[in-house]
Scaffold this motif. Structure first.
Motif, short mmCIF file in Angstrom:
data_model
loop_
_atom_site.label_atom_id
_atom_site.label_comp_id
_atom_site.label_asym_id
_atom_site.label_seq_id
_atom_site.Cartn_x
_atom_site.Cartn_y
_atom_site.Cartn_z
N VAL B 45 0.76 -1.18 0.07
CA VAL B 45 -0.33 0.16 0.08
C VAL B 45 0.88 1.64 0.20
O VAL B 45 2.00 1.51 1.60
N LYS B 46 0.56 1.88 -0.99
CA LYS B 46 1.24 3.38 -1.19
C LYS B 46 1.05 4.57 -1.69
O LYS B 46 -0.15 4.42 -1.90
N PRO B 47 1.42 5.30 -0.88
CA PRO B 47 0.36 6.80 -0.96
C PRO B 47 -0.48 7.31 -2.49
O PRO B 47 0.61 6.66 -3.59
N TYR B 48 -1.01 7.87 -2.51
CA TYR B 48 -1.09 8.78 -3.76
C TYR B 48 -0.62 9.32 -4.98
O TYR B 48 0.04 10.04 -4.22
N SER B 49 -0.80 9.26 -5.94
CA SER B 49 0.23 9.72 -6.59
C SER B 49 -0.35 11.33 -6.92
O SER B 49 -1.45 11.48 -6.14
N GLY B 89 -5.09 -1.67 6.86
CA GLY B 89 -3.78 -1.23 6.46
C GLY B 89 -3.80 -0.38 5.50
O GLY B 89 -2.72 0.13 4.84
N GLU B 90 -5.73 -0.75 4.70
CA GLU B 90 -4.83 -0.71 3.41
C GLU B 90 -5.74 1.91 2.94
O GLU B 90 -5.71 1.92 1.96
N PHE B 91 -6.24 1.96 4.52
CA PHE B 91 -6.38 3.85 4.34
C PHE B 91 -5.15 4.64 5.06
O PHE B 91 -6.20 5.53 5.88
N PHE B 217 -3.17 -3.26 -2.59
CA PHE B 217 -3.78 -4.85 -1.84
C PHE B 217 -3.37 -5.88 -2.64
O PHE B 217 -3.15 -6.94 -2.28
N MET B 218 -4.28 -5.63 -3.98
CA MET B 218 -4.36 -6.60 -4.29
C MET B 218 -3.52 -6.98 -5.26
O MET B 218 -2.62 -8.21 -5.97
N SER B 219 -1.85 -6.09 -5.74
CA SER B 219 -1.07 -6.15 -5.89
C SER B 219 -0.12 -7.12 -5.75
O SER B 219 0.38 -8.16 -6.10
N ASP B 220 -0.02 -8.03 -4.26
CA ASP B 220 0.76 -8.49 -3.57
C ASP B 220 -0.09 -9.78 -3.17
O ASP B 220 -0.87 -10.28 -2.57
#
Lengths: 163, 228
Positions: B45-49, B89-91, B217-220
């Motif tokens: 989970v990364k910050p928004y662009s 953790g997604e938020f 989240f779904m990418s991993d």
């Protein structure tokens, strides 16, 4: 007053019930919540405020209401308006919750398209608009009556009941 | 008699009520915010662009959260309909979160996974009935025309930084360029589907945001407890 207190009682009973996990799993995200909060807002807060205004204005301006008949008219369109608002939201909310969770024999979603639930709910939304407009009309009566009373001739109060 | 003494003094009584309520509040709030393990970190989970951040502000401005939730509950009927349920953790980079509380329309927590096509969103903003027969969502035609105001993008990133979002100084400096780049990519993707769109309109930012939702989240695959 009676309707306001009934609405207060219903809303406060309904609140803890909706907080129970198994009930909330059905009711959350649905119009049931909308029904619940409007029972509190329109029924309790709105009606008790109106009752208070109807009681105190003649005393403050030492006069009678310009349109005394409007008081019971407001009461009735308001009460029926609340019913027209809340009952379809209850029914719609529970319908929505049940449709979202319904599974078919194979274990898949029975109503896989979200839109299916939207279509079912549209009549409920229309009834709700009617109920909301009735309720609003009641308060417009109050406002007009208030303006007429305050700006009109002061007649003094017809009956002075013991405090 | 004792009650009378207490309730007769409005100020004292108010203070006592506040003290009493605070005890309950503290007991509930402090452990939740103090215990770090309550919100397990999710590495993917990364910050928004920058563009997604602007899109999120459009999402908030238009009140999308009034009708769309972004929180999938761990029930079979919900995961079947919307996908993998939401994790705390997604938020962590959502300030404020957009969970919503009402589904007049469907949940959008995995919108980026289930509907990644910018063209679908573009047409849907123009007229939801085009894509979903019988939808009651309003049209949002102005999003396709109005220019995105990017004058505050870097300031918004700095504000997020003060709230704990780990944007570096380089991230913020490169913000406007990154924004243009991503907007250009969405513009190109729309063009492939025959849609002539400006890269600088609000819809492009909102599409970027919606494309992102739920994807980190779904990418991993290691995040998933249940094999898909």
């Amino acid at each position: 007053m009676v309707v306001a207190l009934t609405a207060y009682g219903m809303a406060t009973l309904e609140g803890p019930m909706l907080s129970i996990k198994s009930v909330n799993s059905l009711s959350h995200y649905t119009d049931w919540t909308v029904a619940h909060v409007h029972g509190g807002a329109l029924g309790w807060v709105g009606f008790i405020s109106a009752a208070f205004i109807y009681w105190i204005v003649p005393r403050l301006w030492n006069t009678e209401w310009a349109k005394p008949g409007w008081l019971s008219l407001h009461f009735w369109i308001g009460t029926v308006g609340i019913i027209f608002y809340i009952v379809p939201m209850w029914a719609g909310g529970i319908t929505q919750g049940l449709m979202w969770r319904a599974l078919n024999d194979l274990g898949g979603l029975k109503y896989a398209e979200f839109l299916e639930t939207v279509r079912v709910l549209q009549p409920f939304y229309l009834i709700r608009v009617v109920g909301g407009l009735m309720y609003l009309a009641g308060f417009i009566l109050l406002l007009v009556n208030l303006l007429l009373t305050v700006t009109g001739p002061k007649t003094g109060r017809a009956t002075q009941e013991a405090a | 008699m004792k009650h009378r003494m207490l309730e007769g003094k409005a100020t004292v009584f108010s203070v006592l009520v506040v003290v009493l309520m605070s005890i309950g509040g503290i007991a509930e709030i402090v452990p939740v915010s103090a215990v770090k393990a309550n919100i397990p970190e999710i590495a993917s989970v990364k910050p928004y662009s920058p563009l997604e951040l602007e899109g999120r502000d459009i999402y908030i401005r238009e009140g999308c959260y009034n009708c769309h939730s972004q929180m999938i509950r761990p029930f079979r009927a919900e995961t079947l309909r919307y996908g993998e349920y939401s994790r705390a953790g997604e938020f962590v980079y959502d300030h404020p979160f957009q969970w919503g509380s009402k589904r007049t329309g469907p949940d959008l927590a995995r919108e980026g996974v289930t509907r990644p096509d910018p063209a679908w969103h573009w047409k849907h903003f123009d007229d939801p009935r085009q894509m979903s027969e019988g939808s009651i969502m309003p049209r949002y035609g102005w999003l396709l025309r109005d220019k995105l105001d990017t004058s505050l993008t870097q300031k918004k990133m700095e504000a997020m930084k003060t709230l704990g979002v780990p944007y570096s100084a380089e991230d913020i400096a490169a913000g406007p360029a990154k924004l243009q780049e991503q907007a250009g990519a969405i513009q190109a993707s729309l063009k492939e589907k025959g849609i002539e769109a400006g890269a600088d309109v609000e819809a492009v930012a909102l599409i970027a945001y919606l494309k992102r939702l739920g994807t980190d989240f779904m990418s991993d695959k290691n995040n998933l407890t249940v094999p898909q």
